[in-house]
Scaffold this motif. Structure first.
Motif, PDB file in Angstrom:
ATOM      1  N   GLY A 339       0.784  -1.228   0.000  1.00  0.00           N
ATOM      2  CA  GLY A 339       0.000   0.000   0.000  1.00  0.00           C
ATOM      3  C   GLY A 339       0.811   1.271   0.000  1.00  0.00           C
ATOM      4  N   GLY A 340       2.133   1.177  -0.074  1.00  0.00           N
ATOM      5  CA  GLY A 340       2.970   2.370  -0.110  1.00  0.00           C
ATOM      6  C   GLY A 340       2.846   3.107  -1.432  1.00  0.00           C
ATOM      7  N   GLY A 341       3.351   4.344  -1.454  1.00  0.00           N
ATOM      8  CA  GLY A 341       3.274   5.166  -2.655  1.00  0.00           C
ATOM      9  C   GLY A 341       4.609   5.321  -3.346  1.00  0.00           C
ATOM     10  N   ALA A 342       4.632   6.179  -4.350  1.00  0.00           N
ATOM     11  CA  ALA A 342       5.846   6.441  -5.119  1.00  0.00           C
ATOM     12  C   ALA A 342       6.868   7.178  -4.264  1.00  0.00           C
ATOM     13  N   PHE A 343       8.114   7.199  -4.720  1.00  0.00           N
ATOM     14  CA  PHE A 343       9.141   7.964  -4.032  1.00  0.00           C
ATOM     15  C   PHE A 343       8.741   9.437  -3.960  1.00  0.00           C
ATOM     16  N   LYS A 344       9.100  10.082  -2.867  1.00  0.00           N
ATOM     17  CA  LYS A 344       8.865  11.514  -2.728  1.00  0.00           C
ATOM     18  C   LYS A 344       9.960  12.321  -3.416  1.00  0.00           C
ATOM     19  N   GLY A 345      11.193  11.830  -3.293  1.00  0.00           N
ATOM     20  CA  GLY A 345      12.315  12.523  -3.918  1.00  0.00           C
ATOM     21  C   GLY A 345      12.376  12.231  -5.400  1.00  0.00           C
ATOM     22  N   GLY A 346      12.765  13.227  -6.191  1.00  0.00           N
ATOM     23  CA  GLY A 346      12.847  13.044  -7.637  1.00  0.00           C
ATOM     24  C   GLY A 346      14.254  12.714  -8.082  1.00  0.00           C
ATOM     25  N   TRP A 347      14.343  12.112  -9.256  1.00  0.00           N
ATOM     26  CA  TRP A 347      15.638  11.799  -9.849  1.00  0.00           C
ATOM     27  C   TRP A 347      16.010  12.920 -10.811  1.00  0.00           C
ATOM     28  N   VAL A 348      17.153  13.542 -10.598  1.00  0.00           N
ATOM     29  CA  VAL A 348      17.598  14.632 -11.445  1.00  0.00           C
ATOM     30  C   VAL A 348      18.323  14.058 -12.652  1.00  0.00           C
ATOM     31  N   GLN A 349      17.944  14.530 -13.854  1.00  0.00           N
ATOM     32  CA  GLN A 349      18.615  14.071 -15.069  1.00  0.00           C
ATOM     33  C   GLN A 349      20.017  14.680 -15.116  1.00  0.00           C
ATOM     34  N   VAL A 350      21.019  13.832 -15.161  1.00  0.00           N
ATOM     35  CA  VAL A 350      22.411  14.279 -15.192  1.00  0.00           C
ATOM     36  C   VAL A 350      22.989  13.947 -16.558  1.00  0.00           C
ATOM     37  N   GLU A 351      23.833  14.839 -17.082  1.00  0.00           N
ATOM     38  CA  GLU A 351      24.483  14.564 -18.369  1.00  0.00           C
ATOM     39  C   GLU A 351      25.226  13.240 -18.285  1.00  0.00           C
ATOM     40  N   GLY A 352      24.887  12.348 -19.192  1.00  0.00           N
ATOM     41  CA  GLY A 352      25.386  10.981 -19.101  1.00  0.00           C
ATOM     42  C   GLY A 352      26.880  10.839 -19.315  1.00  0.00           C
ATOM     43  N   MET A 353      27.450   9.858 -18.645  1.00  0.00           N
ATOM     44  CA  MET A 353      28.824   9.450 -18.864  1.00  0.00           C
ATOM     45  C   MET A 353      28.807   7.972 -19.187  1.00  0.00           C
ATOM     46  N   THR A 354      29.714   7.536 -20.032  1.00  0.00           N
ATOM     47  CA  THR A 354      29.785   6.117 -20.347  1.00  0.00           C
ATOM     48  C   THR A 354      30.508   5.383 -19.228  1.00  0.00           C
ATOM     49  N   ARG A 355      30.420   4.064 -19.288  1.00  0.00           N
ATOM     50  CA  ARG A 355      31.126   3.258 -18.306  1.00  0.00           C
ATOM     51  C   ARG A 355      32.627   3.497 -18.409  1.00  0.00           C
ATOM     52  N   GLY A 356      33.119   3.676 -19.624  1.00  0.00           N
ATOM     53  CA  GLY A 356      34.542   3.972 -19.796  1.00  0.00           C
ATOM     54  C   GLY A 356      34.928   5.301 -19.167  1.00  0.00           C
ATOM     55  N   ASP A 357      34.069   6.321 -19.303  1.00  0.00           N
ATOM     56  CA  ASP A 357      34.327   7.619 -18.674  1.00  0.00           C
ATOM     57  C   ASP A 357      34.482   7.465 -17.160  1.00  0.00           C
ATOM     58  N   VAL A 358      33.559   6.704 -16.566  1.00  0.00           N
ATOM     59  CA  VAL A 358      33.591   6.521 -15.118  1.00  0.00           C
ATOM     60  C   VAL A 358      34.841   5.750 -14.703  1.00  0.00           C
ATOM     61  N   ALA A 359      35.218   4.747 -15.490  1.00  0.00           N
ATOM     62  CA  ALA A 359      36.415   3.970 -15.164  1.00  0.00           C
ATOM     63  C   ALA A 359      37.661   4.855 -15.165  1.00  0.00           C
ATOM     64  N   ARG A 360      37.761   5.758 -16.134  1.00  0.00           N
ATOM     65  CA  ARG A 360      38.919   6.647 -16.175  1.00  0.00           C
ATOM     66  C   ARG A 360      38.907   7.620 -14.986  1.00  0.00           C
ATOM     67  N   MET A 361      37.713   8.068 -14.597  1.00  0.00           N
ATOM     68  CA  MET A 361      37.613   8.915 -13.411  1.00  0.00           C
ATOM     69  C   MET A 361      38.048   8.139 -12.167  1.00  0.00           C
ATOM     70  N   GLN A 362      37.618   6.891 -12.071  1.00  0.00           N
ATOM     71  CA  GLN A 362      38.005   6.068 -10.927  1.00  0.00           C
ATOM     72  C   GLN A 362      39.522   5.911 -10.854  1.00  0.00           C
ATOM     73  N   GLU A 363      40.148   5.683 -11.998  1.00  0.00           N
ATOM     74  CA  GLU A 363      41.605   5.526 -12.016  1.00  0.00           C
ATOM     75  C   GLU A 363      42.301   6.779 -11.488  1.00  0.00           C
ATOM     76  N   LYS A 364      41.768   7.943 -11.845  1.00  0.00           N
ATOM     77  CA  LYS A 364      42.367   9.195 -11.370  1.00  0.00           C
ATOM     78  C   LYS A 364      42.153   9.354  -9.870  1.00  0.00           C
ATOM     79  N   LEU A 365      40.991   8.951  -9.377  1.00  0.00           N
ATOM     80  CA  LEU A 365      40.742   9.023  -7.938  1.00  0.00           C
ATOM     81  C   LEU A 365      41.656   8.059  -7.179  1.00  0.00           C
ATOM     82  N   VAL A 366      41.855   6.866  -7.733  1.00  0.00           N
ATOM     83  CA  VAL A 366      42.766   5.901  -7.110  1.00  0.00           C
ATOM     84  C   VAL A 366      44.172   6.495  -7.036  1.00  0.00           C
ATOM     85  N   GLY A 367      44.571   7.159  -8.116  1.00  0.00           N
ATOM     86  CA  GLY A 367      45.887   7.797  -8.139  1.00  0.00           C
ATOM     87  C   GLY A 367      46.048   8.865  -7.081  1.00  0.00           C
TER      88      GLY A 367
END
Length: 411
Positions: A339-367
């Motif tokens: 009987g619960g309802g939909a989420f109250k908080g909305g999802w904000v559309q963010v400019e997409g990044m590919t999985r490869g983009d995120v992997a390269r960002m992760q590598e820089k954070l690891v560094g």
């Protein structure tokens, strides 16, 4: 185009195609050697008869169209794709009409199977709504078509996937399933990942957790609804489901509570979150039995989506499928059935990044010394909170979410 030009173009195309064709032939020959010299001795040692082995691989060739393969000679890399829900607006994952429809059908099926679900819930401690939500998500309550030859999928991945050892074990478990008489070779159909039946168990999970609930002597997760439901409940019970606790609660999280403190290893009594200003979006207090128990901040899209106080049961759902959005979907559909309802908080559309983009960002954070949980291109909780910590150190307002602006700053 002149005849000479057409001939030259044809010859060029043939020359370009020749290495690929040669590689395909090499892969096919190596695949057959792999089956005969590696898989057969291991299967034989487990008691699989040779006729079953031969039947399982009759006419089977490596399926190079499957995802997440690494062909011989290819450098290991993260695929440049953007198809996972994690890289799109999660609002699509929680499409309201789809969620509402699944919940409505689930409520009807909970009523239909109330007696068996009550027995399963009493035995496992797993709520009926959670079990039914997984059943609906995994196979549309048993209606989904399972398209692939399980032996083709598992053998291909055991030979060519990035996680070869895991799929090798699953392939051997699939042979055990047939050798033990659960199914015929011709009945072994799977998803593209090798998952079986209505609950979509990997073969090793079938052997470990499938249950004969209807008492016919078979653990039939393909055709028996009682066996399917009991097997899901048993899986979650063994994975650590805590009876009597919820999976989590949508919450309002003030800016004074950092999005970088989320994760299963950052648990604290829920009363501490309340003292810090966290409230339920429903306006109701947290249940009395939850206030003193451990909770975890969970923000699957960082500050770009709803926030939750999750219990350890949320992370038990992730054992079934290691995705924050999957576990959240199951918990949310179960709530909607009640009987619960939909989420109250909305999802904000963010400019997409590919999985490869995120992997390269992760590598820089690891560094830079951050623990992102591995540069796999998936923005899991360790990546999200590392981003938040970096943003705070750089004097930015933490979002805990990958973005192109942040990627440019990390260069």
């Amino acid at each position: 185009m002149t005849f000479a030009a057409r001939l030259a173009a044809l010859l060029t195309a043939l020359l370009l195609a020749f290495p690929a064709a040669a590689q395909t032939g090499d892969i096919a020959r190596g695949f057959q050697r792999f089956l005969e010299t590696d898989i057969w001795p291991a299967a034989k040692a487990r008691g699989v008869p040779r006729p079953i082995f031969d039947a399982a691989f009759k006419g089977v060739k490596p399926n190079l169209k499957l995802p997440d393969l690494q062909l011989p000679g290819d450098a290991a890399k993260v695929e440049e794709n953007n198809f996972q829900a994690e890289f799109q607006s999660p609002s699509a994952y929680f499409n309201e009409s789809a969620v509402a429809g699944l919940a409505a059908r689930g409520r009807g099926l909970m009523a239909t199977h109330r007696a068996v679900l009550s027995r399963i819930e009493a035995k496992t401690g797993v709520p009926a709504a959670i079990i039914v939500a997984i059943w609906g998500r995994e196979s549309g309550f048993g209606a989904a078509k399972i398209p692939h030859n399980a032996f083709e999928v598992l053998a291909t991945k055991a030979y060519l996937a990035r996680r070869k050892e895991m799929f090798r074990e699953e392939l051997l478990a699939a042979l055990d399933i047939v050798a033990d008489g659960h199914l015929k070779v011709s009945e072994m159909r799977s998803s593209w990942a090798g998952a079986l039946g209505q609950p979509q168990f990997m073969p090793s999970k079938f052997l470990a957790f499938a249950v004969d609930q209807d008492g016919d002597g078979r653990r039939d997760i393909w055709n028996s609804v009682p066996d399917t439901l009991a097997s899901i409940g048993h899986y979650l019970q063994k994975a650590g489901w805590v009876a009597g606790r919820d999976w989590g609660f949508e919450a309002n999280v003030p800016d004074s509570v950092s999005c970088a403190v989320e994760g299963p290893d950052k648990g604290r009594p829920i009363r501490d979150f309340v003292s810090a200003g966290v409230t339920r979006v429903s306006g109701r207090p947290f249940p009395a039995n939850e206030v003193g128990a451990t909770g975890h901040l969970m923000m699957p899209a960082g500050r770009n989506g709803p926030a939750f106080i999750a219990t350890p049961n949320f992370y038990t759902l992730k054992v079934y499928n290691n995705s924050d959005l999957y576990a959240l979907f199951i918990g949310h559909v179960a709530d909607r059935m009640a009987g619960g309802g939909a989420f109250k908080g909305g999802w904000v559309q963010v400019e997409g990044m590919t999985r490869g983009d995120v992997a390269r960002m992760q590598e820089k954070l690891v560094g830079r010394g951050y623990d992102v949980g591995g540069a796999d291109g998936l923005p899991g909780f360790k990546t999200r909170r590392s981003i938040g910590d970096y943003e705070a150190s750089a004097g930015l307002s933490p979002t805990c979410w990958p973005s192109r602006d942040l990627a440019a700053r990390l260069k």
